[in-house]
Design an enzyme around this catalytic site. Structure first.
Site, PDB file in Angstrom:
ATOM      1  N   HIS A  46     -10.574   9.768 -15.183  1.00 37.55           N
ATOM      2  CA  HIS A  46     -10.662  10.008 -13.744  1.00 37.55           C
ATOM      3  C   HIS A  46     -10.512  11.515 -13.524  1.00 37.55           C
ATOM      4  O   HIS A  46      -9.587  12.140 -14.057  1.00 37.55           O
ATOM      5  CB  HIS A  46      -9.552   9.206 -13.063  1.00 37.55           C
ATOM      6  CG  HIS A  46      -9.140   9.686 -11.713  1.00 37.55           C
ATOM      7  ND1 HIS A  46     -10.009   9.766 -10.661  1.00 37.55           N
ATOM      8  CD2 HIS A  46      -7.928  10.077 -11.228  1.00 37.55           C
ATOM      9  CE1 HIS A  46      -9.359  10.196  -9.589  1.00 37.55           C
ATOM     10  NE2 HIS A  46      -8.099  10.401  -9.919  1.00 37.55           N
TER      11      HIS A  46
ATOM     12  N   ASP B  37       1.796 -26.294  -6.431  1.00 41.23           N
ATOM     13  CA  ASP B  37       1.801 -27.698  -6.032  1.00 41.23           C
ATOM     14  C   ASP B  37       0.795 -28.442  -6.897  1.00 41.23           C
ATOM     15  O   ASP B  37      -0.226 -27.897  -7.310  1.00 41.23           O
ATOM     16  CB  ASP B  37       1.511 -27.872  -4.543  1.00 41.23           C
ATOM     17  CG  ASP B  37       0.151 -27.332  -4.123  1.00 41.23           C
ATOM     18  OD1 ASP B  37      -0.476 -26.562  -4.889  1.00 41.23           O
ATOM     19  OD2 ASP B  37      -0.293 -27.687  -3.018  1.00 41.23           O
TER      20      ASP B  37
ATOM     21  N   TYR C 210      -9.562  12.157  -2.941  1.00 47.21           N
ATOM     22  CA  TYR C 210      -8.241  12.343  -2.358  1.00 47.21           C
ATOM     23  C   TYR C 210      -7.787  13.774  -2.633  1.00 47.21           C
ATOM     24  O   TYR C 210      -8.309  14.459  -3.532  1.00 47.21           O
ATOM     25  CB  TYR C 210      -7.235  11.322  -2.894  1.00 47.21           C
ATOM     26  CG  TYR C 210      -6.939  11.398  -4.377  1.00 47.21           C
ATOM     27  CD1 TYR C 210      -6.042  12.329  -4.901  1.00 47.21           C
ATOM     28  CD2 TYR C 210      -7.546  10.512  -5.265  1.00 47.21           C
ATOM     29  CE1 TYR C 210      -5.751  12.391  -6.246  1.00 47.21           C
ATOM     30  CE2 TYR C 210      -7.262  10.551  -6.624  1.00 47.21           C
ATOM     31  CZ  TYR C 210      -6.376  11.487  -7.109  1.00 47.21           C
ATOM     32  OH  TYR C 210      -6.093  11.556  -8.463  1.00 47.21           O
TER      33      TYR C 210
END
Length: 825
Positions: free
Chosen positions: A228, A548, A262
């Site tokens: 990255h 469940d 960013y």
């Protein structure tokens, strides 16, 4: 933990941010015999933590991941190292430059409210006030979270390590792990190039080296190291004098997700992270070992400038002050990605005592470490971790090519706007039911889950939708939806429909000890005659609902003992049952899903369809609700169970996979005179919500007990001891502090998707779990967790949906056929 001493010997592999945080959390809980082995130096080890830019944005569509990040913020904000900060709460700012992103930030603001994170939506000018380098003309709005900020990963790691060391832990650098030793299926030691270390518990926190450590323990660690890009500019004149070298930053960390970028300050420079480039997978054999003579940061690969060109242009457009600078330095840093974007946490299914905490970024590091420590010391994490559990994957999802392809796609989509129903497109199809060819002929629209292709509606039913006048819905809820689904739901209520239930997990439990085994692990009474089917729950030690199940007692097993079929929710249930098997071999558990298939045949004409096909009596008197029988439908042997998850008369019809096409064709041909149709998952979800049937993993998790979730009827406290029983003593539906309740929205076209915040008296008080339009009742409905004090019938609430407050009312459930007359006829 089983058969361990009070003070087990723990070896942690890796002294990055996760290993350091875990050592701190474990020693704080009294496990002080902790050794942390690191192949590199301390504490800039050469892994991902060593170069991580440290941005911590808390808000995530996952409640669990948000909780992990929020704990990380709280913990690191309170840490210092030699007077230096470990976390700077400068806030986080995400900006939108497209209408789609602006809508997404509105939705994200709702997610933040659901998970208890304070945030505010800002206009362009307010964004520019917070971050003056922004060109307000490029921005349509933003989301500001004041508690987000910057973590100094190496510093925070060392601060936590020092605390652990003070409590008795030891950290050993330059120890390369060469093997994991075991005996009797349990880990016994860790071998290194400098000797061995006895261990009762080993936790691999090795980051992108995790797959290598896992292989030593015979475990697949399904992550992919990907590079990255991160770059720093030359000094930005507009930042001159704003930040000291010690504090580094004063403006919010910034995301420009429309361009996969960013930003953070480094004094008078700007750091830029980019996901805008092609995926760059890294072969671990090509990564230098962090030892003498090797690069000090083997996880920092050479910068590929060509991959950054567009990112640099987009950055200068958003932040015009960068036009007076250039890229001064950059690198391609290695991070871990997984096939579904979540971390890998938990114990190996093959080797007891070998645990992993991998694919964890700095953002979630302290939260993951806390949950891991709780899991190890107390037996159960206090945060629901089913999304992160190492054992969540089906075998087909562990194929190296699958892990590689999906992990690379997660890199590509890391900042994309992802719809809750949006599947990955490759590799598909992987798993198909025996009915797949028939479904394609009917124009099935498939979505994917756990590798299975699952029809959500059928184009063959388009004509029904035109006649039924199904109401529309908003743009977001209309994605991966068709009005055909509404027509299929109504037709199920009026006629008879065939649903492919094959993807639901099916387990076979056999052996002389099987009854006692299942009785102890579940909450309901299973000691019933052969042919009985029981809805029951799996609990953990704290009374939280792990799953469940529907458990059918089918008769003699293949050898001695009995045979049971368990309808489960996924691979975690198989893992749970397997871990609790008695050592004497008296019980066997086998996954039979792939070799079997199932059609749910439901609707008021279901008996009219099935009875002429068989000599077995399918009348209500002879074949009651929650009963099972072996029968032949035409030439097909089936196990028929009278169950209905949609609230209509009918059966789940199981057969072997080889007979699946014949079963479909037999039912289809016999149903033509009854207007039979195939129906999909979208209709199914609407029908089950009208009946108030819960979906584990969505409506409830291990964070909830049965009485909170409205499932107290499945708990038989008088049946004898069972796992989790002690934790339920004294709890009733009248004493719980929260409840899962049904909401009716005022606007029938306002269909929400789940995870939206619910406001009571203008204050966020809970969140939506499942939602749908109820075609049978002509209303939009949702289920939500709310405080019991605010969850009374007729209470007015509102649901925040893309920034809009949608009025709703809490109502009694179920909304459809509350007396169960349609099922029991």
């Amino acid at each position: 933990m089983d058969a361990l001493t009070v003070q087990p010997k723990v070896v942690i592999v890796g002294a990055g941010i996760v290993g350091c945080a875990l050592s701190d959390e474990l020693t704080a809980r009294g496990w002080t015999d902790v050794t942390v082995l690191e192949q590199g130096p301390l504490f800039a080890t050469g892994g991902s933590s060593s170069h991580a830019p440290g941005l911590v944005f808390q808000t995530n569509s996952s409640k669990t991941m948000t909780e992990f990040a929020s704990y990380t913020v709280r913990k690191y904000a309170a840490l210092t190292l030699d007077g230096q900060w470990c976390f700077r709460q400068v806030g986080g700012l995400e900006v939108a430059t497209t209408a789609q992103r602006l809508a997404e930030l509105n939705r994200k603001h709702g997610l933040a409210a659901s998970w208890g994170v304070a945030g505010a939506l800002l206009d362009p000018e307010q964004c520019a006030v917070l971050h003056p380098l922004l060109d307000a003309g490029q921005v349509l709005g933003g989301l500001h979270v004041p508690t987000d900020g910057l973590a100094k990963a190496v510093r925070a790691g060392e601060a936590q390590a020092r605390r652990a060391i003070e409590r008795g832990a030891r950290f050993l650098p330059h120890h390369t792990v060469t093997g994991i030793e075991s005996a009797g299926g349990r880990v016994t030691a860790v071998a290194t190039d400098r000797g061995g270390f006895p261990a009762d518990v080993v936790v691999s926190c090795a980051g992108f080296w995790g797959p290598k450590i896992g292989r030593m323990a015979g475990l697949t660690v399904p992550l992919v190291p990907l590079a990255h890009q991160y770059a720093r500019t030359t000094p930005v004149p507009a930042l001159a004098g704003h930040n000291s070298e010690a504090l580094e930053a004063s403006k919010p960390i910034l995301r420009h997700q429309d361009r996969d970028l960013y930003y953070r300050e480094h004094g008078d420079r700007i750091g830029i992270g980019s996901y805008a480039h092609r995926p760059l997978p890294v072969d671990l054999d090509d990564v230098a070992h962090p030892s003498a003579g090797a690069p000090s940061m083997p996880s920092m690969l050479p910068f590929t400038a060509a991959d950054f060109e567009q990112a640099w242009a987009d950055s200068q457009e958003l932040l015009p002050a960068l036009a007076r600078t250039k890229v001064e330095e950059g690198f391609n840093g290695i991070f871990s990605f997984t096939a579904d974007g979540f971390p890998l946490m938990g114990e190996s299914p093959q080797l007891r005592g070998f645990w992993v905490a991998e694919a964890v970024w700095v953002t979630h590091s302290a939260g993951v470490a806390k949950a891991m420590a709780e899991w190890l010391v107390e037996g159960t994490p206090r945060t629901d971790v089913h999304e992160c559990d190492l054992n969540r994957f089906e075998p087909v999802q562990l194929a190296p090519s699958y892990v590689h392809q999906r992990s690379c796609q997660n890199f590509v989509e890391v900042y994309d706007i992802i719809h809750p129903l949006q599947p990955m497109e490759e590799p598909r199809p992987l798993r198909v039911s025996p009915f797949h060819a028939r479904q394609r002929e009917l124009g099935a629209y498939f979505l994917e889950a756990a590798g299975w292709e699952r029809p959500h509606w059928y184009e063959a039913n388009a004509g029904l939708a035109e006649v039924a006048s199904i109401p529309g819905r908003g743009a977001w809820a209309s994605r991966y939806w068709s009005p055909i689904a509404g027509a299929e739901a109504l037709a199920t209520r009026e006629r008879v429909a065939m649903y492919d239930m094959t993807p639901l997990k099916r387990l076979e439990v056999t052996g002389p000890g099987s009854l006692a085994f299942l009785q102890y692990l579940t909450t309901n009474q299973l000691d019933k005659p052969v042919g009985s089917v029981t809805y029951t729950l799996l609990l953990d030690e704290t009374g939280g609902v792990r799953s469940d199940l529907t458990v059918a007692r089918l008769g003699p097993g293949h050898g001695s003992g009995e045979r049971w079929q368990v309808g489960a929710n996924g691979n975690l249930d198989l893992d749970w049952l397997t871990r609790h098997l008695p050592d004497d071999g008296s019980v066997q558990v086998r996954d039979i899903t792939a070799g079997t298939c199932c059609i749910g045949l439901w609707g008021p004409r279901a008996r009219d369809l099935v009875q002429p096909l068989t000599e077995t009596d399918f009348s209500h008197q002879a074949f009651g609700y929650f009963k099972a029988k072996q029968a032949y439908l035409g030439n097909v042997p089936v196990t028929a169970m009278r169950l209905s998850y949609v609230g209509e008369l009918g059966w789940e019809l199981y057969t072997t996979a080889d007979c699946g096409p014949k079963l479909w064709d037999t039912l289809w041909a016999a149903g033509q005179s009854l207007d039979v149709l195939a129906a999909g998952r979208s209709a199914f979800n609407s029908l089950r919500l009208e009946k108030g049937y819960r979906s584990w993993g969505t409506d409830l998790t291990a964070e909830h007990n049965p009485f909170e979730a409205g499932l107290g009827f499945a708990v038989r406290m008088d049946k004898g001891d069972f796992l989790g029983r002690q934790a339920l003593l004294g709890i009733t539906e009248e004493t719980v502090s929260r409840r899962l309740v049904c909401l009716l929205l005022d606007d029938p076209q306002a269909v929400v998707m789940g995870k939206e915040p619910v406001y009571v008296d203008g204050v966020p008080a809970g969140y939506v779990t499942s939602a749908a339009y109820g075609y049978s009742i002509g209303a939009s409905l949702a289920y939500a967790w709310l405080p019991r004090a605010a969850a009374g019938p007729a209470t007015r609430v509102s649901v925040e949906y893309f920034g809009e407050q949608l009025p709703a009312t809490i109502t009694e459930e179920p909304l459809f056929d509350p007396k169960m007359a349609r099922i029991r006829r």
